[in-house]
Scaffold this motif. Structure first.
Motif, mmCIF file in Angstrom:
data_model
loop_
_atom_site.group_PDB
_atom_site.id
_atom_site.type_symbol
_atom_site.label_atom_id
_atom_site.label_comp_id
_atom_site.label_asym_id
_atom_site.label_seq_id
_atom_site.Cartn_x
_atom_site.Cartn_y
_atom_site.Cartn_z
ATOM 1 N N THR A 131 45.018 4.812 -10.272
ATOM 2 C CA THR A 131 43.814 4.408 -10.995
ATOM 3 C C THR A 131 43.764 2.893 -11.130
ATOM 4 O O THR A 131 44.630 2.281 -11.759
ATOM 5 N N VAL A 132 42.763 2.305 -10.523
ATOM 6 C CA VAL A 132 42.543 0.862 -10.613
ATOM 7 C C VAL A 132 41.183 0.647 -11.261
ATOM 8 O O VAL A 132 40.175 1.135 -10.752
ATOM 9 N N PRO A 133 41.098 -0.025 -12.395
ATOM 10 C CA PRO A 133 39.802 -0.188 -13.065
ATOM 11 C C PRO A 133 38.810 -0.950 -12.201
ATOM 12 O O PRO A 133 39.190 -1.811 -11.403
ATOM 13 N N ALA A 134 37.528 -0.589 -12.371
ATOM 14 C CA ALA A 134 36.482 -1.280 -11.611
ATOM 15 C C ALA A 134 36.475 -2.766 -11.935
ATOM 16 O O ALA A 134 36.225 -3.605 -11.070
ATOM 17 N N GLY A 135 36.757 -3.108 -13.186
ATOM 18 C CA GLY A 135 36.844 -4.510 -13.574
ATOM 19 C C GLY A 135 35.490 -5.175 -13.742
ATOM 20 O O GLY A 135 34.437 -4.554 -13.587
ATOM 21 N N ASP A 136 35.537 -6.447 -14.035
ATOM 22 C CA ASP A 136 34.313 -7.228 -14.195
ATOM 23 C C ASP A 136 33.789 -7.661 -12.838
ATOM 24 O O ASP A 136 34.484 -7.578 -11.822
#
Length: 350
Positions: free
Chosen positions: A181-186
């Motif tokens: 799981t890698v966050p979508a981020g800004d």
């Protein structure tokens, strides 16, 4: 036409920073690995071809230093391309087709960590009108992503799903840099978020090619290259549709991709939006579960510049060699916004 196959593939564990390791030190374990898989010695290789970029290394003719990892004495038949190693594989494939060699060693490497790779890649742009503006590689990819969204072919939610699927697939890849799981981020450069972009990676890869019965002797299940072709888009970004990739489609046609379905597609798409462009060019419907796209995680999981395209061919070949695939497509790209595209079609024994 002479049959040529991938008989061995190896790669390094891709990392964010390999400051303690030189290019030669990064390459040598990979080269020893692929030669060990075949039982060949360096003296048994008929042709050697490499892919890398002096701009990443920051010095001219840096590839000559990497030859220390190959062993160039006694003298060897050797060549180099200043681009992704997939194009080095193409040159080696042609060499074997001519009958001038029966085996070839192809390798590629890239260390992006020493400098700012986003700025380094501006040096491949048109030197008169575009490069002086210093648009970096992420900004250009964002232009392509916005063109895709404006054309109605994707939205940010779809791009996030591609990122999540790719990093989940990479959990089964021991060489991947980003998994799970890698966050979508800004937004990094709108509409691209951090999760839509590849990691900065250092890494290397190598492939051994062999022709005809030599290939059958070196491995139980060769991955035969049934077709390979590469095409290029216009250099000027303003004269082409960034939401389409006609060069990819043409290369796929010439490589025989559309003749029969494939069950695996390794697409060199460093940005999530580029996977959408490539899928459209190759008629790969996201709803079609009969084709596994980027089971390795692709360039979103690890993106060693100048080696990531060769890795796509190697990963597709490995699935064939271990019986997980019967017919696979491998794609490599170079340049801004999918400017140059290479497509290879690989199959197991008939």
């Amino acid at each position: 036409m002479r049959e040529v196959a991938v008989v061995a593939f190896g790669q390094s564990d891709h990392v964010r920073d390999s400051a303690e390791t030189s290019e030669v030190e990064m390459l040598m374990p990979v080269l020893h690995d692929v030669l060990g898989q075949t039982g060949l010695k360096a003296r048994d290789i008929g042709f050697t071809c490499s892919g890398s970029s002096d701009y990443l290394a920051g010095r001219a003719f840096s590839f000559t230093m990497a030859l220390d990892g190959v062993g160039a004495w006694p003298p060897i038949a050797e060549s180099h391309v200043e681009t992704d190693g997939a194009w080095a594989l193409y040159e080696a494939w042609v060499k074997l087709l001519t009958g001038e060699a029966d085996t070839a060693l192809v390798y590629a490497y890239g260390k992006s960590s020493p400098g700012d790779v986003r700025e380094v890649l501006t040096r491949q742009l048109d030197p008169y009108y575009v490069a002086p503006l210093w648009p970096d590689s992420v900004a250009l990819a964002a232009l392509q992503a916005q063109a895709l969204i404006d054309a109605g072919h994707a939205d940010e939610r779809e791009l996030a799903r591609i990122a999540a699927r790719s990093r989940a697939a990479a959990e089964g890849n021991p060489h991947a840099q980003l998994t799970g799981t890698v966050p979508a981020g800004d937004h990094l450069v709108a509409p691209l978020r951090t999760g839509d972009c590849p990691p900065v990676s250092d890494g290397a890869a190598a492939v051994v090619l062999a022709a005809g019965d030599t290939a059958r002797r070196l491995t139980d299940r060769p991955a035969w290259i049934r077709g390979i072709d590469h095409r290029i888009e216009p250099h000027s970004l303003g004269v082409r549709d960034l939401a389409a990739s006609p060069s990819t489609r043409l290369a796929a046609e010439r490589a025989g991709y559309f003749e029969r379905p494939v069950d695996t597609a390794e697409l060199h798409a460093p940005f999530t939006s580029q996977e959408v462009v490539l899928r459209r060019a190759l008629d790969l419907d996201p709803a079609d579960t009969s084709v596994t796209v980027n089971p390795s995680g692709g360039a979103l999981a690890a993106n060693p510049v100048m080696a990531a395209g060769l890795i796509r061919i190697g990963e597709a070949a490995e699935r064939i060699r271990r019986g997980a695939s019967d017919r696979a497509l491998a794609h490599a790209t170079s340049g801004p916004c999918l400017q140059q595209n290479l497509v290879a079609v690989l199959e197991g024994e008939s």
